[in-house]
Design a protein around this motif. Structure first.
Motif, mmCIF file in Angstrom:
data_model
loop_
_atom_site.group_PDB
_atom_site.id
_atom_site.type_symbol
_atom_site.label_atom_id
_atom_site.label_comp_id
_atom_site.label_asym_id
_atom_site.label_seq_id
_atom_site.Cartn_x
_atom_site.Cartn_y
_atom_site.Cartn_z
ATOM 1 N N UNK A 242 0.824 -1.211 0.000
ATOM 2 C CA UNK A 242 0.000 0.000 0.000
ATOM 3 C C UNK A 242 0.857 1.260 0.000
ATOM 4 N N UNK A 243 1.960 1.240 0.756
ATOM 5 C CA UNK A 243 2.850 2.400 0.791
ATOM 6 C C UNK A 243 3.480 2.651 -0.574
ATOM 7 N N UNK A 244 3.908 1.588 -1.233
ATOM 8 C CA UNK A 244 4.506 1.752 -2.553
ATOM 9 C C UNK A 244 3.462 2.189 -3.583
ATOM 10 N N UNK A 245 2.286 1.602 -3.517
ATOM 11 C CA UNK A 245 1.234 1.971 -4.465
ATOM 12 C C UNK A 245 0.714 3.381 -4.212
ATOM 13 N N UNK A 246 0.862 3.886 -2.995
ATOM 14 C CA UNK A 246 0.483 5.276 -2.733
ATOM 15 C C UNK A 246 1.330 6.234 -3.567
ATOM 16 N N UNK A 247 2.572 5.854 -3.829
ATOM 17 C CA UNK A 247 3.444 6.687 -4.664
ATOM 18 C C UNK A 247 2.914 6.779 -6.090
#
Length: 204
Positions: A71-76
């Protein structure tokens, strides 16, 4: 279309395949969110915004990461989608790390294409490469991805230990039967720092 590659070397991979050293291949040492941000800043300075652009997570098994890190990476990439700098996202993963929960997450974040590191559809070859999954796990993963509306890529490799030309032919036949949207064929390379390099040096 321009690709914005984000390397997450060996992240989410439960096994060390005999041919793999992603940190050497990609030149990227870390899979942390900060490293991904740094990579994206670099690409942003070189590319023009376009919905034809696609961000691509390479080098690891993305869906093998903890869901929070996914989720953190996809938030980028969500931020890039929101501003129109890119129009879609793709990622690479393993066939044994595909399930409904993971795919529901990807659906929420603009992922269009999921590539599966299949390498071979011959269990003897997969075992020699220490892949940690079987050929039988590939078709159900492809079917589930299609049911969720993703485009599907299959990554195949030639020149692997225990792999004959007949094995390659059979893998290709089975891959075609799955009707992937994308197929990549990689030649095996002997890369320093891999178990395969040790075998090569020892004459095996």
């Amino acid at each position: 279309m321009s690709i914005l590659p984000i390397f997450i070397p060996h992240a989410g991979c439960p096994h060390q395949c005999v041919f793999c050293n992603q940190k050497t291949i990609s030149g990227q040492k870390l899979a942390a969110v900060a490293a991904a941000k740094e990579q994206l800043m670099r690409w942003r300075s070189w590319l023009q915004p376009s919905v034809g652009n696609e961000a691509a997570f390479y080098g690891g098994s993305f869906t093998g990461l903890p869901l929070e890190l996914q989720e953190e990476l996809l938030a980028l990439t969500d931020a890039l989608l929101a501003e129109g700098f890119i129009g879609s996202v793709r990622l690479s993963t393993r066939p044994d790390y595909i399930d409904e929960e993971r795919l529901q997450l990807l659906q929420q974040h603009g992922v269009r294409l999921v590539e599966l590191g299949v390498q071979s559809l011959d269990d003897r070859v997969l075992a020699a490469a220490e892949r940690g999954h079987t050929a039988a796990q590939v078709a159900p993963a492809v079917a589930l991805l299609k049911r969720f509306g993703f485009q599907v890529g299959l990554q195949l490799m030639v020149g692997m230990p225990e792999q004959s030309f007949a094995s390659v032919q059979e893998t290709v036949r089975k891959a075609i039967e799955m009707h992937p949207d994308v197929a990549r064929i990689y030649p095996l390379l002997v890369i320093k720092g891999t178990p395969l390099a040790a075998d090569y040096a020892a004459g095996r």
